[in-house]
Motif scaffolding. Structure first.
Motif, mmCIF file in Angstrom:
data_model
loop_
_atom_site.group_PDB
_atom_site.id
_atom_site.type_symbol
_atom_site.label_atom_id
_atom_site.label_comp_id
_atom_site.label_asym_id
_atom_site.label_seq_id
_atom_site.Cartn_x
_atom_site.Cartn_y
_atom_site.Cartn_z
ATOM 1 N N ILE B 63 0.834 -1.141 0.000
ATOM 2 C CA ILE B 63 -0.080 -0.173 0.140
ATOM 3 C C ILE B 63 1.065 1.304 -0.220
ATOM 4 N N LEU B 64 0.772 2.098 -1.039
ATOM 5 C CA LEU B 64 1.618 3.364 -1.093
ATOM 6 C C LEU B 64 0.644 4.420 -1.172
ATOM 7 N N PRO B 65 1.241 5.575 -0.478
ATOM 8 C CA PRO B 65 0.448 6.751 -0.390
ATOM 9 C C PRO B 65 0.580 7.313 -1.883
ATOM 10 N N GLY B 66 -0.753 8.028 -2.192
ATOM 11 C CA GLY B 66 -0.956 8.642 -3.420
ATOM 12 C C GLY B 66 -1.360 7.693 -4.439
ATOM 13 N N ARG B 67 -2.211 8.418 -5.453
ATOM 14 C CA ARG B 67 -2.802 7.207 -6.319
ATOM 15 C C ARG B 67 -2.246 7.329 -7.540
ATOM 16 N N SER B 68 -1.847 6.650 -8.040
ATOM 17 C CA SER B 68 -0.958 6.387 -9.182
ATOM 18 C C SER B 68 -1.670 5.981 -10.522
ATOM 19 N N GLU B 69 -2.820 5.714 -10.359
ATOM 20 C CA GLU B 69 -3.949 5.598 -11.508
ATOM 21 C C GLU B 69 -5.127 6.556 -11.464
ATOM 22 N N THR B 70 -5.558 7.075 -12.525
ATOM 23 C CA THR B 70 -6.455 7.926 -12.529
ATOM 24 C C THR B 70 -7.787 7.212 -12.957
ATOM 25 N N THR B 71 -8.787 7.474 -12.121
ATOM 26 C CA THR B 71 -10.163 7.079 -12.507
ATOM 27 C C THR B 71 -11.019 7.625 -13.191
ATOM 28 N N GLY B 72 -10.891 9.088 -13.145
ATOM 29 C CA GLY B 72 -11.697 10.032 -13.904
ATOM 30 C C GLY B 72 -12.779 10.454 -12.976
ATOM 31 N N ALA B 73 -13.267 9.620 -11.799
ATOM 32 C CA ALA B 73 -14.275 9.951 -11.065
ATOM 33 C C ALA B 73 -13.894 11.215 -10.189
ATOM 34 N N GLY B 79 -3.297 21.537 -5.499
ATOM 35 C CA GLY B 79 -2.800 22.081 -4.342
ATOM 36 C C GLY B 79 -2.909 20.886 -3.366
ATOM 37 N N GLU B 80 -4.014 19.950 -3.534
ATOM 38 C CA GLU B 80 -4.028 18.915 -2.616
ATOM 39 C C GLU B 80 -3.171 17.833 -2.639
ATOM 40 N N THR B 81 -2.533 17.489 -1.635
ATOM 41 C CA THR B 81 -1.493 16.578 -1.937
ATOM 42 C C THR B 81 -2.015 15.376 -1.008
ATOM 43 N N PRO B 82 -1.610 14.075 -1.408
ATOM 44 C CA PRO B 82 -2.247 13.031 -0.700
ATOM 45 C C PRO B 82 -2.013 13.017 0.854
ATOM 46 N N ARG B 83 -3.117 12.651 1.421
ATOM 47 C CA ARG B 83 -2.749 12.349 2.687
ATOM 48 C C ARG B 83 -1.566 11.290 3.170
ATOM 49 N N ASP B 84 -0.957 11.380 4.117
ATOM 50 C CA ASP B 84 0.437 10.421 4.638
ATOM 51 C C ASP B 84 -0.434 9.134 5.167
ATOM 52 N N LEU B 85 0.443 8.090 4.864
ATOM 53 C CA LEU B 85 -0.168 7.078 5.484
ATOM 54 C C LEU B 85 0.587 6.959 7.005
ATOM 55 N N THR B 86 -0.119 6.548 8.009
ATOM 56 C CA THR B 86 0.105 6.511 9.392
ATOM 57 C C THR B 86 0.119 5.205 9.915
ATOM 58 N N GLU B 252 -11.442 10.046 0.611
ATOM 59 C CA GLU B 252 -10.709 10.119 -0.474
ATOM 60 C C GLU B 252 -9.790 8.782 -0.631
ATOM 61 N N GLU B 253 -9.780 8.199 -2.009
ATOM 62 C CA GLU B 253 -9.196 7.265 -2.194
ATOM 63 C C GLU B 253 -7.691 7.654 -2.697
ATOM 64 N N ASP B 254 -7.026 7.774 -1.571
ATOM 65 C CA ASP B 254 -5.536 8.540 -2.096
ATOM 66 C C ASP B 254 -4.250 7.474 -1.695
ATOM 67 N N VAL B 255 -4.747 6.209 -1.947
ATOM 68 C CA VAL B 255 -3.671 5.145 -1.834
ATOM 69 C C VAL B 255 -3.805 4.414 -2.926
ATOM 70 N N THR B 256 -2.352 3.788 -3.245
ATOM 71 C CA THR B 256 -2.349 2.535 -4.343
ATOM 72 C C THR B 256 -1.980 1.581 -3.815
ATOM 73 N N VAL B 257 -2.926 0.540 -4.248
ATOM 74 C CA VAL B 257 -2.630 -0.998 -3.747
ATOM 75 C C VAL B 257 -1.991 -1.713 -4.817
ATOM 76 N N ILE B 258 -0.877 -2.359 -4.519
ATOM 77 C CA ILE B 258 -0.239 -3.228 -5.659
ATOM 78 C C ILE B 258 -0.435 -4.597 -4.852
ATOM 79 N N THR B 259 -1.006 -5.428 -5.602
ATOM 80 C CA THR B 259 -0.836 -6.985 -5.408
ATOM 81 C C THR B 259 0.346 -7.601 -6.084
ATOM 82 N N GLN B 260 1.066 -8.241 -5.441
ATOM 83 C CA GLN B 260 2.337 -8.766 -6.143
ATOM 84 C C GLN B 260 1.900 -9.928 -7.067
ATOM 85 N N ASP B 261 0.684 -10.271 -7.072
ATOM 86 C CA ASP B 261 -0.050 -11.034 -8.031
ATOM 87 C C ASP B 261 -0.083 -10.360 -9.492
#
Ligand SMILES: Nc1ncnc2c1ncn2[C@@H]1O[C@H](COP(=O)(O)OP(=O)(O)O)[C@@H](O)[C@H]1O
Ligand SMILES: [Mg+2]
Lengths: 225, 401
Positions: B63-73, B79-86, B252-261
């Protein structure tokens, strides 16, 4: 045995038309010995090729052993050649990479005979033609007379009814030529129908029946010499 | 004519023209060997890369902070930066029944020193579960202790290279090293991990996550590693992670989830396509070999006119002649293809001996395909010459006209 009626064979080369055969009718009985003579270009080879089903007449009809073979398909013509006809050529046409025995075996292989039977027949025939010592030799290692004897063995190994020999002595010296003719004549005496093309009148006169050709026609057909 | 006799006749004819036959054999063999070797390389590369990713751990989610793909939605607002992961985000993931364990990862760089030796080191802050998720092996000591992740502790685990540089031949366990402005007691040393995608774990120092956050004075995480309960749970676990973080980040969907698969599947596809491409390129050489066979057979037939005429006079039908020449082409290409297969496999074996890391292996489809295409091309390109031979007029062939 052989009945030709009004056979024509036309060659068109460019805008020239040559009638190699121009209305040939001929009947040959089973077991006959017939020589075909005539000047070069008179149509002797063409006639032999048509009788041997290697060539097609442009028009006319051909019966072999009572059967009309004029319009047969390639497969049936091949079968007749395989079973009823043997060819002997002036230039021998031995396969250079095959031994004498291999050359003689070839028609039996094409006919699908099992190998032991083929080898037995080849051995017998080579012995009968005095070629046993030459069985493992390649054609290049044989004399002209020996080569033609191998070719005759190859033409007769399937026990055909008709032997077609187109100037078989044309490339041989006199004495080997005589030997070859004597071999062919002995085969004829055993019942083989023999058609011998030659332009050597001395040889041609040995045949019981002599056919003369000129310009694609039969100009003479005489029995007895 | 019997099958065995057709074969014997063909073999004999081919032996009768050795130079020509060997030439065609070589052409076919090179083509097949090229396919086998090149696809073995492609397949080896594929296995190497996917193997590297697989070694990161099974059923892994990143799980990475920030979105790497745009959905268009949600168009990104300027000016809005993604929230940090805590840390709270990380442990909230355990609410999903499909996630077995998580390891928060804080990352930074700090000078590491012992005595007078010092070097810049990557510092990873994480928890005891980091070892389980990444399948890390220890050379000495233990990994991080199982403590409250919100509590700092002055312990560290060193990568193999870091240990070697700071301590040389001396013992590291139990010694105090300085990372930045803090001191940590060495409780463990990682076994050399070898090259791994992402971080070089030989070059790190691992400390409790709270200690790293204090060291870098930042509560944010570099990423969170999570392990799904099973491979089947992976995609559901990824969806759960997204939902949980979205809840916590006010929709806000501001993380990117990568599955190793997904990563492996993508790499798998890329390298699969690569292998296919080189197979295609090498396959062209098979077609070239086929064309060569055609060419040489055409020459052979014009040289063997007399023989063909003779065979016809002896009672071989046109179909038989065609069969004989097709058998020659087939025999040549089959022998050449098998020769090429042997050559290719020999090359693969040699490659394996020389570079064991690249596990060269020609895929079965490529090997079978190369054989089939080679023999197919040989026979196909043999058809034209064989038909020409079959159509030959025996009278002309025998008269040499
Ligand atoms: N394939 C062919 N194309 C054109 N003309 C041919 C062909 N075969 C034979 N001929 C011609 O037909 C005539 C008879 O030839 P051929 O039967 O070989 O004669 P012979 O054997 O009596 O010498 C000759 O004029 C020859 O030029
Ligand atoms: Mg002639």
């Amino acid at each position: 045995m052989i009945r030709l009626q009004a056979i024509q064979r036309k060659f068109v080369v460019g805008d020239q038309t040559v009638y190699a055969l121009n209305g040939v009718s001929l009947e040959v009985e089973h077991g006959e010995y017939l020589s075909i003579m005539g000047p070069s270009g008179s149509g002797k080879s063409t006639l032999l090729n048509i009788i041997g089903l290697l060539d097609h007449p442009t028009s006319g009809q051909y019966w072999l052993a009572g059967k009309d073979v004029t319009g047969l398909a390639d497969e049936e013509r091949a079968e007749i050649r395989r079973e009823k006809i043997g060819f002997v050529f002036q230039l021998f046409h031995l396969v250079a990479r095959l031994t004498a025995a291999g050359n003689v075996e070839l028609p039996l292989t094409l006919a699908g005979l099992p190998r032991p039977e083929r080898e037995e027949r080849v051995r017998e025939l080579l012995a009968a033609y005095g070629l046993t010592a030459r069985a493992r030799h390649l054609p290049g290692q044989l004399s002209g007379g020996e080569r033609q004897r191998v070719a005759i063995a190859r033409a007769t190994v399937t026990r055909p009814e008709i032997l077609l020999a187109d100037e078989p002595t044309g490339n041989l010296d006199r004495s080997s030529g005589r030997e070859i003719i004597e071999l062919l004549e002995s085969l004829n005496r055993q019942g083989l129908t023999l058609l011998l093309v030659t332009h050597d009148p001395q040889l041609g006169r040995r045949a019981a029946r002599q056919v003369q050709m000129r310009d694609g026609r039969i100009s003479g057909d005489g029995r007895g010499g | 004519m019997r099958g065995a006799d057709i074969l014997r006749f063909s073999v004999h004819a081919l032996k009768g023209y050795p130079v020509r036959s060997v030439l065609m054999l070589v052409a076919m063999a090179i083509g097949v060997a090229a396919v086998v070797l090149l696809t073995a390389l492609g397949e080896g590369a594929r296995r190497y890369v996917t193997g590297q990713f697989a070694s990161l751990g099974s059923h892994l989610l990143i799980i990475l902070p920030g979105r790497s793909e745009t959905t268009g939605a949600h168009p990104p607002i300027l000016g809005e930066t993604p929230r940090d992961l805590t840390l709270d985000d990380a442990f909230a993931l355990l609410r999903s029944a499909r996630i077995r364990r998580v390891a928060p990862v804080a990352l930074g760089s700090a000078p590491a020193s012992w005595g007078r030796r010092e070097r810049e080191t990557t510092v990873i802050g994480s928890t005891a579960d980091f070892q389980r998720i990444r399948h890390l092996k220890l050379a000495q000591g233990r990994f991080l202790p199982e403590i409250d992740p919100r509590k700092a502790a002055a312990v560290c685990v060193l990568g193999a290279a870091v240990r070697a540089e700071l301590f040389g031949p001396e013992a590291a366990l139990g010694r105090w090293v300085r990372l930045g402005d803090r001191r940590f007691r060495v409780v463990g040393v990682l076994a050399p991990q070898g090259q791994s995608i992402g971080l070089d774990l030989d070059e790190v120092a691992i400390v409790p996550v709270a200690s790293a956050q204090a060291l870098f004075d930042s509560p944010s995480l570099f990423r969170v590693l999570a392990e799904a309960r099973s491979r089947e749970d992976l995609s559901r676990a990824a969806a759960d992670s997204r939902d949980i973080i979205r809840d916590r980040h006010e929709g806000e969907e501001d993380v990117t989830v990568i599955t190793q698969d997904a990563v492996i599947a993508t790499l798998d596809r890329i390298f699969g396509a690569l292998t296919l491409t080189v197979a295609g390129i090498a396959g062209v050489s098979l077609v070239v070999a086929g064309i060569l066979i055609m060419n040489v057979m055409l020459v052979a037939i014009s040289e063997r006119r007399e023989e063909i005429g003779l065979l016809k006079a002896l009672g071989a039908a046109s179909g038989k002649i065609q069969l004989l020449f097709l058998a020659e082409a087939g025999l040549l290409s089959l022998t050449g293809a098998l020769l090429g297969l042997g050559l290719g496999l020999l090359g693969v074996w040699a490659g394996r001996e020389l570079y064991p890391a690249l596990s060269l292996a020609p895929p079965a489809w490529a090997t079978a395909g190369a054989l089939a295409v080679g023999v197919g091309a040989g026979v196909l390109f043999g058809v034209l010459p064989a038909r020409r031979a079959a159509r030959l007029d025996p009278v002309q062939a025998l008269s040499g006209r």
